[in-house]
Motif scaffolding. Structure first.
Motif, PDB file in Angstrom:
ATOM      1  N   ARG A 422       0.819  -1.197   0.000  1.00 43.20           N
ATOM      2  CA  ARG A 422       0.000   0.000   0.000  1.00 43.20           C
ATOM      3  C   ARG A 422       0.864   1.262   0.000  1.00 43.20           C
ATOM      4  N   PHE A 423       2.001   1.190   0.684  1.00 47.08           N
ATOM      5  CA  PHE A 423       2.893   2.356   0.717  1.00 47.08           C
ATOM      6  C   PHE A 423       3.355   2.735  -0.694  1.00 47.08           C
ATOM      7  N   ARG A 424       3.674   1.721  -1.480  1.00 45.04           N
ATOM      8  CA  ARG A 424       4.111   1.983  -2.855  1.00 45.04           C
ATOM      9  C   ARG A 424       2.996   2.642  -3.666  1.00 45.04           C
ATOM     10  N   LEU A 425       1.778   2.185  -3.463  1.00 39.01           N
ATOM     11  CA  LEU A 425       0.646   2.765  -4.187  1.00 39.01           C
ATOM     12  C   LEU A 425       0.467   4.234  -3.821  1.00 39.01           C
ATOM     13  N   ALA A 427       2.675   6.277  -2.421  1.00 42.40           N
ATOM     14  CA  ALA A 427       3.839   7.070  -2.839  1.00 42.40           C
ATOM     15  C   ALA A 427       3.789   7.387  -4.326  1.00 42.40           C
ATOM     16  N   SER A 428       3.390   6.403  -5.141  1.00 42.64           N
ATOM     17  CA  SER A 428       3.336   6.634  -6.584  1.00 42.64           C
ATOM     18  C   SER A 428       2.263   7.655  -6.943  1.00 42.64           C
ATOM     19  N   LEU A 429       1.099   7.580  -6.275  1.00 43.41           N
ATOM     20  CA  LEU A 429       0.025   8.540  -6.550  1.00 43.41           C
ATOM     21  C   LEU A 429       0.437   9.953  -6.154  1.00 43.41           C
ATOM     22  N   VAL A 430       1.050  10.069  -4.982  1.00 41.84           N
ATOM     23  CA  VAL A 430       1.483  11.396  -4.522  1.00 41.84           C
ATOM     24  C   VAL A 430       2.532  11.984  -5.471  1.00 41.84           C
ATOM     25  N   ALA A 431       3.521  11.164  -5.842  1.00 43.76           N
ATOM     26  CA  ALA A 431       4.581  11.651  -6.745  1.00 43.76           C
ATOM     27  C   ALA A 431       4.008  12.045  -8.099  1.00 43.76           C
ATOM     28  N   THR A 432       3.065  11.258  -8.607  1.00 46.66           N
ATOM     29  CA  THR A 432       2.477  11.554  -9.921  1.00 46.66           C
ATOM     30  C   THR A 432       1.691  12.854  -9.894  1.00 46.66           C
ATOM     31  N   GLY A 463       8.411  17.116 -14.181  1.00 49.75           N
ATOM     32  CA  GLY A 463       8.327  16.014 -15.129  1.00 49.75           C
ATOM     33  C   GLY A 463       9.008  14.767 -14.614  1.00 49.75           C
ATOM     34  N   SER A 464      10.191  14.935 -14.001  1.00 52.07           N
ATOM     35  CA  SER A 464      10.916  13.785 -13.454  1.00 52.07           C
ATOM     36  C   SER A 464      10.133  13.140 -12.321  1.00 52.07           C
ATOM     37  N   MET A 465       9.577  13.983 -11.445  1.00 50.85           N
ATOM     38  CA  MET A 465       8.823  13.449 -10.300  1.00 50.85           C
ATOM     39  C   MET A 465       7.590  12.687 -10.772  1.00 50.85           C
ATOM     40  N   SER A 466       6.844  13.268 -11.702  1.00 49.35           N
ATOM     41  CA  SER A 466       5.639  12.597 -12.175  1.00 49.35           C
ATOM     42  C   SER A 466       5.963  11.310 -12.912  1.00 49.35           C
ATOM     43  N   PHE A 467       7.059  11.314 -13.677  1.00 49.56           N
ATOM     44  CA  PHE A 467       7.429  10.116 -14.431  1.00 49.56           C
ATOM     45  C   PHE A 467       7.865   8.997 -13.488  1.00 49.56           C
ATOM     46  N   VAL A 468       8.606   9.375 -12.443  1.00 46.44           N
ATOM     47  CA  VAL A 468       8.987   8.376 -11.441  1.00 46.44           C
ATOM     48  C   VAL A 468       7.730   7.808 -10.773  1.00 46.44           C
ATOM     49  N   GLY A 469       6.756   8.688 -10.475  1.00 47.75           N
ATOM     50  CA  GLY A 469       5.508   8.204  -9.890  1.00 47.75           C
ATOM     51  C   GLY A 469       4.786   7.241 -10.803  1.00 47.75           C
ATOM     52  N   VAL A 470       4.752   7.560 -12.102  1.00 45.87           N
ATOM     53  CA  VAL A 470       4.122   6.666 -13.073  1.00 45.87           C
ATOM     54  C   VAL A 470       4.828   5.313 -13.099  1.00 45.87           C
ATOM     55  N   LEU A 471       6.172   5.332 -13.086  1.00 47.26           N
ATOM     56  CA  LEU A 471       6.932   4.084 -13.155  1.00 47.26           C
ATOM     57  C   LEU A 471       6.778   3.259 -11.886  1.00 47.26           C
ATOM     58  N   VAL A 472       6.835   3.928 -10.723  1.00 44.21           N
ATOM     59  CA  VAL A 472       6.696   3.198  -9.454  1.00 44.21           C
ATOM     60  C   VAL A 472       5.315   2.560  -9.350  1.00 44.21           C
ATOM     61  N   GLY A 473       4.295   3.244  -9.843  1.00 41.48           N
ATOM     62  CA  GLY A 473       2.938   2.703  -9.763  1.00 41.48           C
ATOM     63  C   GLY A 473       2.569   1.801 -10.922  1.00 41.48           C
ATOM     64  N   SER A 474       3.503   1.596 -11.864  1.00 45.92           N
ATOM     65  CA  SER A 474       3.172   0.789 -13.043  1.00 45.92           C
ATOM     66  C   SER A 474       2.786  -0.638 -12.696  1.00 45.92           C
ATOM     67  N   VAL A 475       3.288  -1.166 -11.561  1.00 48.37           N
ATOM     68  CA  VAL A 475       2.961  -2.531 -11.167  1.00 48.37           C
ATOM     69  C   VAL A 475       1.476  -2.680 -10.852  1.00 48.37           C
ATOM     70  N   PHE A 476       0.800  -1.578 -10.513  1.00 45.06           N
ATOM     71  CA  PHE A 476      -0.624  -1.632 -10.182  1.00 45.06           C
ATOM     72  C   PHE A 476      -1.504  -1.541 -11.429  1.00 45.06           C
ATOM     73  N   TRP A 477      -1.147  -0.654 -12.357  1.00 47.51           N
ATOM     74  CA  TRP A 477      -2.061  -0.393 -13.462  1.00 47.51           C
ATOM     75  C   TRP A 477      -1.623  -0.983 -14.796  1.00 47.51           C
ATOM     76  N   LEU A 478      -0.317  -1.160 -15.001  1.00 51.33           N
ATOM     77  CA  LEU A 478       0.134  -1.607 -16.313  1.00 51.33           C
ATOM     78  C   LEU A 478      -0.330  -3.027 -16.645  1.00 51.33           C
ATOM     79  N   PRO A 479      -0.213  -4.003 -15.705  1.00 49.49           N
ATOM     80  CA  PRO A 479      -0.706  -5.352 -16.033  1.00 49.49           C
ATOM     81  C   PRO A 479      -2.201  -5.373 -16.351  1.00 49.49           C
ATOM     82  N   ARG A 480      -2.980  -4.507 -15.684  1.00 48.49           N
ATOM     83  CA  ARG A 480      -4.409  -4.478 -15.958  1.00 48.49           C
ATOM     84  C   ARG A 480      -4.706  -3.899 -17.340  1.00 48.49           C
ATOM     85  N   VAL A 481      -3.901  -2.929 -17.737  1.00 49.35           N
ATOM     86  CA  VAL A 481      -4.073  -2.388 -19.089  1.00 49.35           C
ATOM     87  C   VAL A 481      -3.717  -3.456 -20.122  1.00 49.35           C
ATOM     88  N   VAL A 482      -2.634  -4.218 -19.851  1.00 47.95           N
ATOM     89  CA  VAL A 482      -2.255  -5.296 -20.759  1.00 47.95           C
ATOM     90  C   VAL A 482      -3.362  -6.346 -20.807  1.00 47.95           C
TER      91      VAL A 482
END
Length: 870
Positions: A422-425, A427-432, A463-482
């Motif tokens: 949950r912490f990763r989720l 953190a990724s949302l806040v950074a994004t 831009g760097s912060m938001s991109f890092v947030g997108v990458l850190v949170g990719s484990v939550f949303w990217l597999p579902r998009v695939v």
């Protein structure tokens, strides 16, 4: 333990090869990026400072006489000092006339910004070297004669001075090229002895008259001379000389050619040098990010697969510290060896690209060899080794935490149960969210603020912060998009449904595999979008800087004092030249000027043109938008000289009458004010046409069209000057295009790295799923179906990563262009459809290709063998 580690590495060469390839390519990318950044910066600065090529220091901003030059030459450390003189002279041969800029030879030939292509430089009176185009236009070769026609001021009678025409024969001693386009606007420059050029200019002055134009002094230094000490001494000596001559030395500047180039580049980038100074660092960071992700993904799976071997070492007495050091030692050896190979590969690629580029007609000279600086060697070596070590930390720690007996049991492939926390989720949302807010703030600062560099830095941070947030949170949303994309292809059969299900069974593996490609495509999409938007925006800036493609002028003095009517029929002849779209005849007259705050005795050139004609030929029609009866358009440069403000009432006076108008100050680049023809007729009913404004169909064709215009002009008897602003504009565009092409090419390498990462990760995941694949084979899945499943899985992961990368790239590209070019006005929003289509097509093919080797490995193993316990 070291011997055991090395033995394990020898037995695992095949597995280590995947991580090694990623490291080699990643570090090669870093090396190539650093080398390419050096080439881009040097070629850009060389193009901007082309007129000062060969000099060590440039002094300017104030008039410098012979005493001032002698003072500079006497400074310790100075080897030569010469005023850079460019005199415009009328040259004739046969029935052709060319008005040509002639450059004075410096005392040190190495400081001449032109290259000798044939013959020799002029050494004495009556000699001249010509540009290739002029020699070809005249049809002369080295050793033949041409005629110089010039005016001299003579004392006719009782101190009444008159102009007298003088004709001299000049021998062509050589042909000089202008490789960096220093004088491209003038069609190149001829070269004559300094004494001759000085005499020609002196003949234009009355006795006792001294030029008040600022001089440019090129200074060469002795080998080993301290630049800063010599610069300070020159500043002191020249200031004293100017002051002693009764001048004002407050505007004196002594700079290096590079500092001059940085200053001009800063003006072209909104008054700050941030784009050029951070260029190399930004792209080195990009290279590091892509390489780090691919290396980490590959090495993590590699070390995780050896958990049982590490646990066995625990059983025979190895402690946790020894295991951790063993893994890190293995990573260090792999990182150092692979990084060294990457440096060799990167320097080889850079040199090969430079060799190929030097042999192509890119419009700008390139260096013949790469400049291998310590940073080019140290940075990739340190980066490759550190990234490999960091990638090995987590797997090494995880291996030491597993109990030996538990680790020795058979283990299935990880499942979706091993999700992210949950912490990763959070953190990724806040950074994004915060990152995108900061990115928007950077755009706003750059657009409305006084410091564009601050906006760029804020936007870069966001831009760097938001991109890092997108990458850190990719484990939550990217597999579902695939998986969602997998449903679209699932109807094609059970193989596709299995492939889609596999992407959800291990979200970490799916995210790790797709994120590498997501990064690469995002970066390429960002740069492609930003490049397209920046190009249109910079076109607007170039339109303002060069509003008229070509100016054909007969008011040779620039102030209209010797204005002559344009030869009859010349406008029609130029209009018939291929590539010319519009020719507008512009009459002009020299008029007195009075108004509040305007200095007494002020005189300006007044041109007359209709709003429709101006709009048809100017690249920036808005610069003459206020033009109307009773309104005069005043260029900013003239407004500053005569203290004219917008809305001010001005009065022009000529023998034919007076004209009272309202001033409209605009960014028009011209040496004259502009009124409508009816107002001009009030001042001078017989005002001659002294200029032709020529618009080209395509400004990029200026290099071929302008010489044709010069050919037409050369056939006239009257001295007419051709100013090909479009040629210089094309030179700037060539520099911009070359730099952007190199950038996009570099980021294209990032996509290649990402695709290799996809193949590596997919290969290792197949090894990890050997039992799963064997089970599928045992229950009836054929080899072809297994291959199809892996192909669909690879395509889904690659295609989704590419599509999402394109969308992110468009967002970052648009906002990046807005932040970098907000100072120039509203940036253009462009979608580079060709690049987008290419990236998605490459991802589709790459997904298929990436599945080939893993599929071959999967189908080679029999179900019985794969299901056996190790």
């Amino acid at each position: 333990m070291i011997r055991i580690t090395l033995a394990q590495m020898r037995r695992s060469v095949g597995r280590l090869a995947a991580a090694g390839i990623a490291i080699v390519i990643g570090t090669a990318f870093v090396a190539v990026t650093l080398l390419a950044g050096n080439v881009i910066t040097s070629t850009t600065y060389d193009s901007i400072a082309a007129q000062y090529r060969g000099s060590d220091l440039v002094a300017g901003g104030v008039p410098v006489d012979d005493a001032g030059l002698d003072a500079v030459r006497q400074v310790a450390g100075v080897s030569s000092a010469d005023e850079q003189l460019l005199s415009f002279q009328q040259l004739e041969h046969g029935n052709r006339t060319i008005f040509q800029g002639v450059l004075a030879t410096p005392s040190d030939p190495a400081m001449l910004p032109l290259d000798l292509a044939d013959g020799a430089l002029p050494a004495g009176a009556g000699q001249i070297a010509l540009p290739p185009d002029v020699a070809e236009r005249f049809g002369v070769e080295v050793g033949e004669d041409i005629t110089l026609v010039r005016n001299t001021l003579v004392d006719a009678d009782a101190d009444v001075w008159e102009w007298e025409e003088a004709r001299e024969q000049l021998t062509v001693t050589g042909i000089v090229d202008d490789p960096y386009g220093a004088y491209s606007m003038f069609g190149g420059a001829a070269v004559a002895p300094a004494t001759e050029v000085q005499a020609w200019e002196a003949d234009l002055l009355a006795p006792g008259e001294v030029s008040t134009e600022p001089s440019t002094v090129l200074v060469g230094l002795d080998d080993g001379a301290d630049v800063e000490q010599t610069r300070a001494a020159i500043d002191t000596a020249l200031s004293s000389a100017v002051t002693a001559a009764g001048g004002d030395a407050s505007d004196l500047e002594v700079v290096t050619p590079t500092e001059h180039a940085e200053s001009v580049a800063a003006q072209m980038t909104g008054g700050d040098n941030i784009i050029f100074t951070t260029f190399v660092l930004v792209f080195a960071a990009v290279a590091l990010l892509v390489a780090a992700l691919v290396i980490a993904n590959t090495f993590q799976v590699l070390v995780a697969q050896r958990t049982r071997t590490l646990a066995l070492l625990r059983c025979v007495g190895a402690d946790k510290g020894q295991l951790r050091r063993s893994v890190l030692f293995e990573a260090s050896v792999l990182g150092l060896a692979s990084s060294a190979l990457g440096i060799l590969l990167g320097t080889g690629i850079a040199q090969a690209a430079l060799t190929i580029g030097s042999g192509m007609d890119l419009g700008i000279p390139l260096p013949t060899s790469i400049d291998i600086t310590p940073a080019v060697v140290i940075a990739p070596l340190v980066v490759g080794t550190l990234v490999t070590l960091v990638a090995a930390l987590a797997p090494a720690r995880a291996a030491t935490r597993v109990a030996p007996l538990a680790a020795l049991r058979p283990a299935d492939a990880p499942s979706s149960a091993r999700g992210a926390g949950r912490f990763r989720l959070i953190a990724s949302l806040v950074a994004t969210v915060i990152g995108f807010v900061v990115l928007g703030g950077g755009v706003a600062i750059s657009t409305v603020g006084d410091a564009p560099s601050d906006g760029i830095l804020v936007a870069l941070l966001g831009g760097s912060m938001s991109f890092v947030g997108v990458l850190v949170g990719s484990v939550f949303w990217l597999p579902r998009v695939v998986a969602l994309a997998g449903r679209l292809v699932g109807a094609s059969g059970p193989t596709a449904r299995l492939a889609a299900a596999n992407t959800l069974r291990n979200p970490r593996r799916t995210a790790a595999t797709s994120t590498a490609l997501l990064i690469g495509v995002t970066l390429v999409g960002m740069m492609s979008t930003a490049a397209a938007s920046a190009r249109l925006t910079m076109d607007s800036e170039l339109d303002a800087r060069y509003p008229v493609d070509v100016t054909v002028s007969s008011d040779l003095s620039g102030d209209g004092s010797d204005a002559a009517a344009m030869p009859v029929g010349l406008a029609g002849a130029i209009g018939d030249v291929d590539g010319v779209a519009t020719v507008v005849e512009v009459p002009a007259t020299l008029s007195g000027l009075t108004g509040p705050g305007v200095d007494p005795g002020a005189e300006v050139m007044v041109r007359g043109v209709t709003p429709d004609d101006a709009t048809s030929v100017l690249r920036s029609p808005e610069m003459v938008a206020p033009l109307a009866a009773g309104t005069v358009v005043v260029p900013e440069g003239i407004a500053e000289v005569w203290s004219i403000t917008d809305g001010q009432t001005l009065t022009f006076d000529r023998p034919d009458g007076e004209l009272e108008v309202t001033a409209a100050v605009t960014e028009l680049q011209d040496d004259a004010v502009v009124v409508v023809p009816a107002d001009l007729a009030t001042l001078d009913a017989a005002a001659p046409t002294t200029a032709l404004y020529v618009g080209l169909e395509h400004p990029g064709d200026a290099a071929s069209v302008v010489p044709d215009i010069q050919d037409v002009v050369a056939d006239t008897e009257a001295p007419v000057n051709v100013m090909g602003a479009a040629v210089e504009r094309a030179g700037f565009e060539q520099v911009i295009d070359t730099a952007l092409a190199i950038v996009v090419g570099l980021l294209g390498v990032a996509v290649v790295i990402a695709l290799i990462g996809v193949a590596n990760t997919l290969s290792l995941s197949v090894i990890e799923r050997r039992r799963e694949s064997a089970t599928l084979r045992a229950i009836g899945l054929s080899k072809g179906q297994l291959r199809g499943m892996l192909a669909v899985e690879g395509v889904l992961i690659a295609l989704v990563g590419a599509v999402l990368g394109v969308l992110l790239g468009l967002v970052y590209g648009w906002t990046g262009a807005a932040a970098a070019l907000g100072w120039a006005g509203e940036p253009a929003i462009v979608v580079p459809w060709a690049d987008v289509s290419l990236m998605i097509g490459v991802a589709l093919v790459a997904g298929l290709v990436a599945s080939v080797v893993p599929a071959r490995s999967a189908v080679k193993t029999s179900p019985v063998e794969a299901l056996a316990t190790e």
